[in-house]
Design a protein around this motif. Structure first.
Motif, PDB file in Angstrom:
ATOM      1  N   PRO A  63       0.839  -1.190   0.000  1.00 14.59           N
ATOM      2  CA  PRO A  63       0.000   0.000   0.000  1.00 14.59           C
ATOM      3  C   PRO A  63       0.878   1.246   0.000  1.00 14.59           C
ATOM      4  O   PRO A  63       2.099   1.163   0.150  1.00 14.59           O
ATOM      5  CB  PRO A  63      -0.781  -0.128   1.317  1.00 14.59           C
ATOM      6  N   ASP A  64       0.257   2.407  -0.156  1.00 15.27           N
ATOM      7  CA  ASP A  64       1.002   3.671  -0.118  1.00 15.27           C
ATOM      8  C   ASP A  64       1.296   4.113   1.310  1.00 15.27           C
ATOM      9  O   ASP A  64       2.231   4.866   1.556  1.00 15.27           O
ATOM     10  CB  ASP A  64       0.220   4.767  -0.843  1.00 15.27           C
ATOM     11  N   ALA A  65       0.471   3.669   2.241  1.00 12.36           N
ATOM     12  CA  ALA A  65       0.668   3.998   3.651  1.00 12.36           C
ATOM     13  C   ALA A  65      -0.075   2.978   4.494  1.00 12.36           C
ATOM     14  O   ALA A  65      -1.019   2.330   4.027  1.00 12.36           O
ATOM     15  CB  ALA A  65       0.161   5.415   3.963  1.00 12.36           C
ATOM     16  N   VAL A  66       0.361   2.818   5.742  1.00 14.65           N
ATOM     17  CA  VAL A  66      -0.281   1.915   6.695  1.00 14.65           C
ATOM     18  C   VAL A  66      -0.760   2.734   7.883  1.00 14.65           C
ATOM     19  O   VAL A  66      -0.006   3.572   8.404  1.00 14.65           O
ATOM     20  CB  VAL A  66       0.691   0.819   7.173  1.00 14.65           C
ATOM     21  N   VAL A  67      -1.990   2.503   8.312  1.00 13.93           N
ATOM     22  CA  VAL A  67      -2.524   3.179   9.502  1.00 13.93           C
ATOM     23  C   VAL A  67      -2.983   2.124  10.498  1.00 13.93           C
ATOM     24  O   VAL A  67      -3.421   1.040  10.115  1.00 13.93           O
ATOM     25  CB  VAL A  67      -3.687   4.136   9.161  1.00 13.93           C
ATOM     26  N   TRP A  68      -2.872   2.456  11.787  1.00 12.10           N
ATOM     27  CA  TRP A  68      -3.298   1.573  12.869  1.00 12.10           C
ATOM     28  C   TRP A  68      -4.414   2.256  13.673  1.00 12.10           C
ATOM     29  O   TRP A  68      -4.134   2.884  14.696  1.00 12.10           O
ATOM     30  CB  TRP A  68      -2.139   1.237  13.801  1.00 12.10           C
ATOM     31  N   GLY A 101      -5.511 -11.781  -0.481  1.00 11.58           N
ATOM     32  CA  GLY A 101      -6.583 -10.866  -0.122  1.00 11.58           C
ATOM     33  C   GLY A 101      -6.127  -9.548   0.457  1.00 11.58           C
ATOM     34  O   GLY A 101      -6.860  -8.567   0.416  1.00 11.58           O
ATOM     35  N   VAL A 102      -4.903  -9.477   1.007  1.00  7.74           N
ATOM     36  CA  VAL A 102      -4.433  -8.231   1.610  1.00  7.74           C
ATOM     37  C   VAL A 102      -3.514  -7.448   0.674  1.00  7.74           C
ATOM     38  O   VAL A 102      -3.113  -6.328   1.011  1.00  7.74           O
ATOM     39  CB  VAL A 102      -3.706  -8.508   2.935  1.00  7.74           C
ATOM     40  N   ASN A 103      -3.174  -7.997  -0.470  1.00  4.10           N
ATOM     41  CA  ASN A 103      -2.282  -7.305  -1.403  1.00  4.10           C
ATOM     42  C   ASN A 103      -2.954  -6.043  -1.934  1.00  4.10           C
ATOM     43  O   ASN A 103      -4.061  -6.099  -2.455  1.00  4.10           O
ATOM     44  CB  ASN A 103      -1.906  -8.218  -2.569  1.00  4.10           C
ATOM     45  N   ALA A 104      -2.271  -4.916  -1.809  1.00  2.39           N
ATOM     46  CA  ALA A 104      -2.837  -3.635  -2.268  1.00  2.39           C
ATOM     47  C   ALA A 104      -2.526  -3.453  -3.744  1.00  2.39           C
ATOM     48  O   ALA A 104      -1.650  -2.667  -4.132  1.00  2.39           O
ATOM     49  CB  ALA A 104      -2.275  -2.491  -1.441  1.00  2.39           C
ATOM     50  N   VAL A 105      -3.237  -4.156  -4.594  1.00  4.12           N
ATOM     51  CA  VAL A 105      -2.917  -4.197  -6.022  1.00  4.12           C
ATOM     52  C   VAL A 105      -3.149  -2.863  -6.711  1.00  4.12           C
ATOM     53  O   VAL A 105      -2.629  -2.629  -7.802  1.00  4.12           O
ATOM     54  CB  VAL A 105      -3.732  -5.308  -6.728  1.00  4.12           C
ATOM     55  N   GLN A 106      -3.930  -1.966  -6.094  1.00  9.16           N
ATOM     56  CA  GLN A 106      -4.133  -0.633  -6.653  1.00  9.16           C
ATOM     57  C   GLN A 106      -3.651   0.458  -5.690  1.00  9.16           C
ATOM     58  O   GLN A 106      -4.102   1.588  -5.733  1.00  9.16           O
ATOM     59  CB  GLN A 106      -5.610  -0.431  -7.015  1.00  9.16           C
ATOM     60  N   GLY A 107      -2.720   0.087  -4.823  1.00 14.83           N
ATOM     61  CA  GLY A 107      -2.194   1.057  -3.881  1.00 14.83           C
ATOM     62  C   GLY A 107      -3.223   1.418  -2.817  1.00 14.83           C
ATOM     63  O   GLY A 107      -4.119   0.645  -2.511  1.00 14.83           O
ATOM     64  N   GLY A 108      -3.075   2.597  -2.238  1.00 14.65           N
ATOM     65  CA  GLY A 108      -4.036   3.073  -1.253  1.00 14.65           C
ATOM     66  C   GLY A 108      -3.543   2.913   0.170  1.00 14.65           C
ATOM     67  O   GLY A 108      -2.333   2.828   0.437  1.00 14.65           O
ATOM     68  N   ILE A 109      -4.497   2.835   1.101  1.00 12.56           N
ATOM     69  CA  ILE A 109      -4.202   2.804   2.529  1.00 12.56           C
ATOM     70  C   ILE A 109      -4.514   1.430   3.096  1.00 12.56           C
ATOM     71  O   ILE A 109      -5.597   0.892   2.884  1.00 12.56           O
ATOM     72  CB  ILE A 109      -5.029   3.861   3.290  1.00 12.56           C
ATOM     73  N   CYS A 110      -3.568   0.886   3.840  1.00 10.08           N
ATOM     74  CA  CYS A 110      -3.794  -0.356   4.570  1.00 10.08           C
ATOM     75  C   CYS A 110      -4.280  -0.026   5.966  1.00 10.08           C
ATOM     76  O   CYS A 110      -3.637   0.738   6.685  1.00 10.08           O
ATOM     77  CB  CYS A 110      -2.504  -1.168   4.644  1.00 10.08           C
ATOM     78  N   PHE A 111      -5.431  -0.570   6.338  1.00 11.68           N
ATOM     79  CA  PHE A 111      -5.950  -0.423   7.691  1.00 11.68           C
ATOM     80  C   PHE A 111      -5.504  -1.651   8.495  1.00 11.68           C
ATOM     81  O   PHE A 111      -6.095  -2.719   8.381  1.00 11.68           O
ATOM     82  CB  PHE A 111      -7.479  -0.366   7.687  1.00 11.68           C
ATOM     83  N   ASP A 112      -4.456  -1.515   9.287  1.00 15.25           N
ATOM     84  CA  ASP A 112      -3.999  -2.613  10.135  1.00 15.25           C
ATOM     85  C   ASP A 112      -4.844  -2.596  11.410  1.00 15.25           C
ATOM     86  O   ASP A 112      -4.743  -1.676  12.226  1.00 15.25           O
ATOM     87  CB  ASP A 112      -2.520  -2.435  10.466  1.00 15.25           C
ATOM     88  N   LEU A 113      -5.668  -3.625  11.597  1.00 19.48           N
ATOM     89  CA  LEU A 113      -6.630  -3.648  12.698  1.00 19.48           C
ATOM     90  C   LEU A 113      -6.111  -4.383  13.933  1.00 19.48           C
ATOM     91  O   LEU A 113      -6.864  -4.632  14.873  1.00 19.48           O
ATOM     92  CB  LEU A 113      -7.930  -4.306  12.220  1.00 19.48           C
ATOM     93  N   SER A 114      -4.823  -4.716  13.947  1.00 26.51           N
ATOM     94  CA  SER A 114      -4.285  -5.554  15.020  1.00 26.51           C
ATOM     95  C   SER A 114      -4.320  -4.882  16.389  1.00 26.51           C
ATOM     96  O   SER A 114      -4.301  -5.563  17.421  1.00 26.51           O
ATOM     97  CB  SER A 114      -2.851  -5.975  14.691  1.00 26.51           C
TER      98      SER A 114
END
Length: 351
Positions: A63-68, A101-114
């Motif tokens: 992804p372009d960025a990861v947020v928690w 399923g978690v691969n950001a094939v079009q970029g964007g923001i990853c929401f890490d819910l851990s």
């Protein structure tokens, strides 16, 4: 000021297509930090690559960025921001899925819910528990020690419960989900069941319509199965639990490597070897996770399905068309478009 500019959709950012892989503008990243705090946002390449793949063979797509996020309200705010700026969103639990399923094939923001890992409510009377999305199955069962209940679904990995719902883990998650609280692409909150837990929706695939969810799950006693799982919003909800078996049934297990065409004769020989008039036998087999396409094609020809527990993701899109047909696939696309009109929720998967 940066947050106001982003939320106002200033300049080219507001025209960003979900198919674009252009870098995020600094103002957008600053807006993310303003919402969840600087330590909960990362654009470091190592972190992005870590979140750009699961345990499958599919190529890493960071992804372009990861947020928690750490609360449902934060997830709603983040989703609303991404919606207005047309930035794709990809939720991630523990990353143990097997179909990209978690691969950001079009970029964007990853929401890490851990970090949303609270077990919010446990009801011993009706065998249900409400959890946030980052709770893992082992953490839940550790929490249940001493209650006589447990959560019986076991996909092997210590997966997060939200990921298990998204992928239909072990093929048995659906009857163990009582309710989900899901954040939609524009930040609105959807409850999938009424207060009485009468289901209005069912757990979906990794190409989910909601950016994160919490839930209520059913638990089972050690000797009998119980119902009740409720998932809430971006990661909370009750889950079904089961009682721990006090006297496990002896089982004969072990690897038996052989070519797939020999499996029928092998199974029949094994039945003859261990069976008998006073013996009940049960056999379980698990295909190595190579997801051989010919195996799934044969399953479809025999009236089966191309996916039983790992979802469709990237790896089984062609097989899904073979299973549902063009009309069935087009119908699913119309449903997704109604709830995710800009195709921002984990785009490029399933459909």
């Amino acid at each position: 000021m940066a947050l106001r500019r982003v939320l106002g959709l200033g300049g080219a950012l507001g025209r960003r297509s979900c198919c674009s892989k252009r870098p995020l503008l600094p103002d957008f990243v600053e807006a993310l930090r303003a919402m969840v705090g600087g330590p909960n946002v990362s654009t470091a390449m190592a972190v992005r690559e870590q979140h750009g793949h699961d345990e499958s063979m599919h190529t890493c797509a960071p992804p372009d960025a990861v947020v928690w996020p750490q609360a449902v309200g934060q997830v709603q705010e983040l989703a609303a921001l991404c919606y207005r700026c047309r930035v794709p969103m990809v939720p991630v639990g523990t990353g143990t899925s097997l179909e990209g399923g978690v691969n950001a094939v079009q970029g964007g923001i990853c929401f890490d819910l851990s970090r949303m890992d609270t077990i919010a409510e446990l009801s011993l009377e009706d065998f249900s528990v409400a959890v946030e999305p980052g709770v893992t199955r082992k953490a839940l069962n550790n929490h249940l020690c001493g209650t006589g209940l447990w959560f019986p679904v076991d996909p092997g990995a210590d997966a997060s419960l939200c990921g298990m719902v998204a992928t239909g883990a072990s093929g048995t998650m659906r009857p163990n989900v009582l309710n989900l609280r899901m954040v939609l692409s524009d930040g609105r909150l959807l409850h999938t069941a009424s207060p009485g837990r009468q289901a209005r929706w069912e757990p979906g695939d990794r190409d989910r319509l909601g950016g994160g969810h919490a839930g209520t799950h059913s638990l089972a006693p050690c000797r009998k199965r119980a119902a009740g799982y409720d998932l809430t919003s971006v990661g909370e909800g009750p889950r079904a639990m089961a009682p721990r078996p006090e006297h496990p049934t002896p089982a004969l297990t072990g690897p038996a490597p052989l070519q797939r065409p020999l499996l029928p004769d092998f199974v029949e020989a094994l039945r003859a070897m261990v069976g008998g008039p006073n013996i009940s036998t049960a056999m379980a087999a698990h295909e190595q996770h190579g997801h051989n396409e010919s195996m799934h094609t044969r399953a479809l020809a025999a009236g089966g399905t191309c996916t039983g527990e790992h979802s469709v993701g990237l790896g089984k899109q062609a097989l899904l068309l073979e299973e549902l047909g063009q009309e069935g696939l087009d119908t699913l696309r119309r449903i997704k478009a109604a709830l995710d009109p800009h195709n921002l929720m984990n785009p490029g998967k399933v459909l």
